[in-house]
Design a protein around this motif. Structure first.
Motif, PDB file in Angstrom:
ATOM      1  N   ARG A  52       0.840  -1.204   0.000  1.00 20.74           N
ATOM      2  CA  ARG A  52       0.000   0.000   0.000  1.00 20.74           C
ATOM      3  C   ARG A  52       0.873   1.251   0.000  1.00 20.74           C
ATOM      4  N   ASN A  53       0.237   2.355  -0.442  1.00 21.12           N
ATOM      5  CA  ASN A  53       0.902   3.672  -0.463  1.00 21.12           C
ATOM      6  C   ASN A  53       2.171   3.695  -1.301  1.00 21.12           C
ATOM      7  N   LEU A  54       2.188   2.918  -2.391  1.00 22.19           N
ATOM      8  CA  LEU A  54       3.342   2.958  -3.290  1.00 22.19           C
ATOM      9  C   LEU A  54       3.350   4.276  -4.059  1.00 22.19           C
ATOM     10  N   PRO A  55       4.529   4.790  -4.418  1.00 25.13           N
ATOM     11  CA  PRO A  55       4.594   6.065  -5.132  1.00 25.13           C
ATOM     12  C   PRO A  55       4.140   5.930  -6.586  1.00 25.13           C
ATOM     13  N   LEU A  56       3.646   7.044  -7.125  1.00 21.47           N
ATOM     14  CA  LEU A  56       3.328   7.109  -8.553  1.00 21.47           C
ATOM     15  C   LEU A  56       4.633   7.104  -9.337  1.00 21.47           C
ATOM     16  N   ILE A  57       4.607   6.538 -10.538  1.00 25.79           N
ATOM     17  CA  ILE A  57       5.821   6.571 -11.360  1.00 25.79           C
ATOM     18  C   ILE A  57       5.854   7.824 -12.238  1.00 25.79           C
ATOM     19  N   ASP A  58       4.724   8.493 -12.348  1.00 26.50           N
ATOM     20  CA  ASP A  58       4.657   9.767 -13.077  1.00 26.50           C
ATOM     21  C   ASP A  58       3.601  10.619 -12.380  1.00 26.50           C
ATOM     22  N   GLU A  59       4.049  11.552 -11.533  1.00 21.72           N
ATOM     23  CA  GLU A  59       3.111  12.340 -10.750  1.00 21.72           C
ATOM     24  C   GLU A  59       2.291  13.302 -11.616  1.00 21.72           C
ATOM     25  N   LYS A  60       2.894  13.811 -12.683  1.00 18.76           N
ATOM     26  CA  LYS A  60       2.157  14.724 -13.558  1.00 18.76           C
ATOM     27  C   LYS A  60       0.990  14.020 -14.230  1.00 18.76           C
ATOM     28  N   LYS A  61       1.234  12.786 -14.688  1.00 15.56           N
ATOM     29  CA  LYS A  61       0.178  12.018 -15.367  1.00 15.56           C
ATOM     30  C   LYS A  61      -0.613  11.148 -14.388  1.00 15.56           C
ATOM     31  N   GLU A 125       9.235  -1.999 -10.304  1.00 12.61           N
ATOM     32  CA  GLU A 125       8.299  -1.498 -11.305  1.00 12.61           C
ATOM     33  C   GLU A 125       8.645  -2.182 -12.612  1.00 12.61           C
ATOM     34  N   GLN A 126       7.653  -2.704 -13.279  1.00 10.90           N
ATOM     35  CA  GLN A 126       7.872  -3.534 -14.471  1.00 10.90           C
ATOM     36  C   GLN A 126       8.739  -2.854 -15.522  1.00 10.90           C
ATOM     37  N   ASN A 127       8.625  -1.542 -15.652  1.00 11.68           N
ATOM     38  CA  ASN A 127       9.336  -0.827 -16.719  1.00 11.68           C
ATOM     39  C   ASN A 127      10.619  -0.159 -16.250  1.00 11.68           C
ATOM     40  N   ASN A 128      11.026  -0.398 -15.001  1.00 14.50           N
ATOM     41  CA  ASN A 128      12.259   0.202 -14.494  1.00 14.50           C
ATOM     42  C   ASN A 128      13.495  -0.419 -15.142  1.00 14.50           C
ATOM     43  N   LEU A 129      14.586   0.308 -15.115  1.00 16.71           N
ATOM     44  CA  LEU A 129      15.849  -0.229 -15.608  1.00 16.71           C
ATOM     45  C   LEU A 129      16.314  -1.358 -14.687  1.00 16.71           C
ATOM     46  N   PRO A 130      17.046  -2.342 -15.204  1.00 11.89           N
ATOM     47  CA  PRO A 130      17.552  -3.443 -14.369  1.00 11.89           C
ATOM     48  C   PRO A 130      18.351  -2.918 -13.182  1.00 11.89           C
ATOM     49  N   GLY A 131      18.116  -3.495 -12.030  1.00 13.14           N
ATOM     50  CA  GLY A 131      18.857  -3.096 -10.840  1.00 13.14           C
ATOM     51  C   GLY A 131      18.189  -1.998 -10.036  1.00 13.14           C
ATOM     52  N   LYS A 132      17.202  -1.323 -10.623  1.00 15.62           N
ATOM     53  CA  LYS A 132      16.502  -0.257  -9.904  1.00 15.62           C
ATOM     54  C   LYS A 132      15.186  -0.810  -9.349  1.00 15.62           C
ATOM     55  N   TYR A 133      14.916  -0.440  -8.113  1.00 15.45           N
ATOM     56  CA  TYR A 133      13.678  -0.919  -7.508  1.00 15.45           C
ATOM     57  C   TYR A 133      12.866   0.240  -6.937  1.00 15.45           C
ATOM     58  N   LEU A 134      11.584  -0.060  -6.671  1.00 17.49           N
ATOM     59  CA  LEU A 134      10.661   0.954  -6.168  1.00 17.49           C
ATOM     60  C   LEU A 134      10.770   1.075  -4.651  1.00 17.49           C
ATOM     61  N   GLY A 135      10.854  -0.073  -3.972  1.00 14.02           N
ATOM     62  CA  GLY A 135      10.945  -0.072  -2.516  1.00 14.02           C
ATOM     63  C   GLY A 135      11.468  -1.405  -2.014  1.00 14.02           C
ATOM     64  N   ARG A 136      12.091  -1.391  -0.821  1.00 17.18           N
ATOM     65  CA  ARG A 136      12.666  -2.628  -0.288  1.00 17.18           C
ATOM     66  C   ARG A 136      12.504  -2.664   1.232  1.00 17.18           C
ATOM     67  N   ALA A 137      12.247  -3.869   1.748  1.00 18.76           N
ATOM     68  CA  ALA A 137      12.146  -4.082   3.193  1.00 18.76           C
ATOM     69  C   ALA A 137      13.010  -5.270   3.587  1.00 18.76           C
TER      70      ALA A 137
END
Length: 214
Positions: A52-61, A125-137
């Motif tokens: 829950r509460n994951l960030p938007l990947i494009d805040e403008k859109k 995020e499915q479209n992120n570059l390899p090695g980059k992640y959205l969040g980690r625990a």
């Protein structure tokens, strides 16, 4: 896990009693059998439920992310994965800041002390570059052991550290600290066992019995 719990003494007794072998032949069979076993100190069971509460990947859109979770066991003494086989991946949930994964329960057999192991949960995020992640625990397995009641639990996700140009010295960069970027809910159980498990191997006992037939 593909492993079958076995009683070492019982199986050795059965094989020795049904085969009229010499002592040397029995020792050869027993060694082949024991070579096929490994000790497990515990079993980890995990179900990845939701985030829950994951960030938007494009805040403008106002574009929500397409995410999936990768879970793996990490040695907390060196930060390295225990084994590539420990990596488990959920399905991808499309365009949601509140993805419901409801991933089937997975399990691992522990071959080292559970207090030296962390569970690492990474949301990509499915479209992120390899090695980059959205969040980690990170969840130390020691948190779970000793708790009798198994309950669903939320854990804070932290963003990947970012490198930015240093405004004081543009030729260098500064590392921004990780910040909370959502939460993930899991069901985690750690069971101490100290049992022997049958390894997953292609060879069957028929193959091993040929040791004494030649």
């Amino acid at each position: 896990s593909g492993a079958v719990q076995v009683s070492v003494n019982v199986l050795l007794s059965v094989y020795n009693s049904i085969n009229n072998k010499t002592e040397a032949e029995k020792k050869a069979i027993n060694k082949a059998f024991l070579d096929d076993l490994e000790e497990t100190l515990g079993i980890v069971r995990l179900k990845i439920i939701e985030a829950r509460n994951l960030p938007l990947i494009d805040e403008k859109k106002e574009l929500s992310p397409n995410t999936y979770v990768v879970a793996e066991l990490i040695d907390n003494r060196n930060g390295l994965p225990l084994d590539n086989k420990t990596k488990k991946t959920t399905k991808t949930i499309i365009q949601s800041q509140e993805p419901f994964y409801n991933h089937i329960q997975v399990s691992w057999n522990l071959e080292q002390e559970w207090n030296t192991i962390n569970l690492q949960l990474t949301i990509y995020e499915q479209n992120n570059l390899p090695g980059k992640y959205l969040g980690r625990a990170f969840v130390p397995l020691s948190w779970r052991t000793g708790l009798k009641k198994v309950e669903e639990q939320w854990f804070t996700l932290y963003s990947m550290q970012q490198q930015e140009t240093n405004p004081v010295s543009p030729a260098s960069t500064i590392t921004l600290p990780s910040i909370p970027c959502g939460e993930i809910k899991i069901l985690l159980e750690v069971e101490e066992t100290n049992i022997m498990l049958k390894k997953k191997k292609k060879k069957t006992w028929k193959d091993k019995m040929k040791i004494c037939e030649t």
